[in-house]
Design a protein around this motif. Structure first.
Motif, PDB file in Angstrom:
ATOM      1  N   GLY A 125       0.824  -1.199   0.000  1.00  0.00           N
ATOM      2  CA  GLY A 125       0.000   0.000   0.000  1.00  0.00           C
ATOM      3  C   GLY A 125       0.861   1.252   0.000  1.00  0.00           C
ATOM      4  O   GLY A 125       2.090   1.198  -0.116  1.00  0.00           O
ATOM      5  N   GLN A 145      -6.980   3.108  -0.412  1.00  0.00           N
ATOM      6  CA  GLN A 145      -6.486   4.467  -0.223  1.00  0.00           C
ATOM      7  C   GLN A 145      -6.169   5.152  -1.552  1.00  0.00           C
ATOM      8  O   GLN A 145      -5.815   6.328  -1.577  1.00  0.00           O
ATOM      9  CB  GLN A 145      -5.233   4.437   0.656  1.00  0.00           C
ATOM     10  N   ASP A 149      -3.492   0.707  -4.112  1.00  0.00           N
ATOM     11  CA  ASP A 149      -3.457   0.078  -2.789  1.00  0.00           C
ATOM     12  C   ASP A 149      -3.385  -1.434  -3.002  1.00  0.00           C
ATOM     13  O   ASP A 149      -4.340  -2.178  -2.791  1.00  0.00           O
ATOM     14  CB  ASP A 149      -4.683   0.461  -1.965  1.00  0.00           C
TER      15      ASP A 149
END
Length: 400
Positions: A125, A145, A149
Motif C-alpha cells: 500500500g 487508499q 493500494d
C-alpha cells in the motif's frame, strides 16, 4: 583531495523509519545516502561513531572508509544499526564519486551490463512499512487508499490486481498472503486450511492472467523450517519465480539448504543479511537460487559489489531490494544495471506514484515493465530542497 567538511542527517516524523545522510566536501559537492529502520538509533551512530572519523577525510578513499566502518569492533559484520549507518555513508560517498567525475554510479562501478532492468511490483500500500509498529493487517472495514493500494487488492481481488499490473506492462509481482497466519516470528505451525487459503491467492492469479506474469511469494522470515516447507510444497503447482525469506533465521545456511533440497520452488535470500561473508556462507552451502540484497542494509555499494561478484562466481541471479525509500531504489537500480547476473529490480508502484516523488528531485523511468538507466551523475537524484526546510524536519550536523 576531496575533503569531507560536513555530515548531515535528516529524519521526518511522517516517515519515522527512514534516515537520510548527506556528506559535503570542500569541492562544493553533496552526496546523498539513506537507510531504514531504527532511524534515531542510526542517526546517533552516524554522529557519534562515524562523523568524527569522516570529518577532514578524503572522500575518495571509499574502500578504506568502508573497511574502517565495518570492522568487528564497529558493525560486527551484521545488519546492525552501525552497518545501516555505514551503508548510508557509503552510498553518499559513491554519489560524490559519480558527481565528481560526471558519471552515473553504474559507470563508476565499471560500466553497465544492460541499459535497462526488468522490475517487479511489490504489492504494498501507500504507507507500507514506513510507520512505526506492526505491519498492516487488512480488516473487513478497510477501503482502498487509492488506485494502487495493492496490498488490499491482493487480499480482496488478486485476479483484478494481476490484470491491472499486466495492463501497465509489469511482468512480475510479489505478494504475502501467508503473513496473517503467523502469530509470532518463528511460528511453528500452519494448518492445512490456512495453507490452502493462502495458496488460493496464487491460483486466482494464474487463472486470471496465466503465464503473463511471474509471481513471487514473500514469507518475511516468519516461519520455522517445518511450516515453511509445508507452504513451499503447497505452492509448487503455481510455478512461482521464487519464495523469499522463508525462515525466521535467514543466516542459518544448513536449515535453508535443507528446505531448498525438499521443495521444487526456488528460494530467494535475503534482504536481511549484512556484509559479503553472510552471503558467501549461504552460497557455499547451496542454500539459495536467487540472491537478494538491500544496499541500505548490507554495507552500501562497496559491500554490494563484492556480493554481486559472489553471485557471479556461483552463477546465481541477483535482485536488489527496495520497498523502503527512494534512495534505496536508485542505489539498487545502479547496481542492477552494472552487476552481470542481475535479473530484477524491486519497485512499489504505490510509493513511486506518491511520496517518493515528494522527497527527491528525480525518480527512475519505468517503461514496459523495465527501469531505464539514469544518466545523471552519481545516484541520479537528490533530496528536494524544500524537504530540509520543513518545520518538522529533524536535522543534525557534524562539521569540522
Amino acid at each position: 583531495m576531496s575533503k569531507i567538511t560536513c555530515v548531515r542527517t535528516l529524519r521526518l516524523p511522517e516517515r519515522p523509519k527512514l534516515l537520510w545522510v548527506e556528506i559535503e566536501t570542500d569541492e562544493g559537492l553533496v552526496g546523498l545516502g539513506e537507510t531504514f529502520r531504527g532511524a534515531a538509533t542510526v542517526e546517533a551512530a552516524v554522529h557519534e561513531l562515524i562523523a568524527p572519523v569522516l570529518i577532514g577525510r578524503d572522500a575518495r578513499q571509499i574502500e578504506a572508509i568502508s573497511l574502517e566502518l565495518t570492522t568487528p569492533y564497529v558493525g560486527f559484520h551484521s545488519a546492525s544499526a552501525e552497518i545501516r549507518a555505514a551503508s548510508a555513508v557509503d552510498i553518499a560517498l559513491w554519489d560524490l564519486k559519480g558527481q565528481r567525475h560526471g558519471i552515473p554510479i553504474h559507470e563508476a562501478l565499471g560500466g553497465a551490463c544492460r541499459e535497462r532492468i526488468r522490475v517487479y511490483n511489490t504489492c504494498a500500500g501507500y504507507d507500507f512499512n514506513t510507520q512505526q509498529g506492526a505491519r498492516r493487517e487488512i480488516a473487513a472495514s478497510d477501503r482502498a487508499q487509492g488506485p494502487y493500494d495493492d496490498q488490499l487488492a491482493f487480499a480482496r481481488d488478486p485476479a483484478a490486481l494481476a490484470r491491472s499490473l499486466v495492463e501497465e506492462g509489469y511482468t512480475a509481482m510479489k505478494i504475502w498472503p501467508f503473513d496473517r497466519f503467523a502469530r509470532q516470528p518463528g511460528a511453528n505451525s500452519i494448518s492445512l486450511a490456512e495453507v490452502r487459503q493462502g495458496a488460493e491467492t496464487f491460483r486466482q492469479i494464474r487463472e486470471a492472467v496465466g503465464d503473463r506474469i511471474e509471481i513471487m511469494c514473500e514469507l518475511h522470515s516468519l516461519w520455522d523450517s517445518t511450516a515453511a516447507l509445508r507452504i513451499c510444497q503447497a505452492l509448487e503447482p503455481f510455478d512461482l519465480y521464487w519464495v523469499e525469506d522463508p525462515l525466521c533465521k535467514m543466516d542459518d545456511a544448513k536449515a535453508l539448504a535443507d528446505l531448498r533440497n525438499r521443495t521444487q520452488v526456488p528460494i530467494c535470500a535475503s534482504e536481511t543479511l549484512g556484509g559479503s561473508t553472510a552471503y558467501r556462507d549461504l552460497l557455499a552451502a547451496g542454500s539459495l537460487d536467487y540472491l537478494m540484497l538491500d544496499l541500505v542494509w548490507c554495507g552500501g555499494f562497496t559491500e554490494a559489489r563484492k556480493i554481486a561478484a559472489l553471485a557471479q562466481a556461483y552463477n546465481k541471479p541477483l535482485a536488489p531490494h527496495d520497498c523502503t525509500g527512494p534512495v534505496a531504489l536508485f542505489a539498487g537500480l545502479q547496481l542492477a544495471l552494472h552487476a552481470p547476473t542481475a535479473v530484477l529490480q524491486e519497485v512499489v508502484r504505490a510509493s513511486l506514484s506518491t511520496w517518493y516523488g515528494e522527497l527527491v528531485t528525480e525518480l527512475p523511468r519505468i517503461v514496459d515493465g523495465h527501469a531505464l538507466a539514469p544518466s545523471a551523475p552519481g545516484l541520479g537524484t537528490a533530496l528536494r530542497p524544500e524537504v530540509k526546510r520543513r518545520p518538522d524536519a529533524i536535522l543534525r550536523e557534524t562539521r569540522g
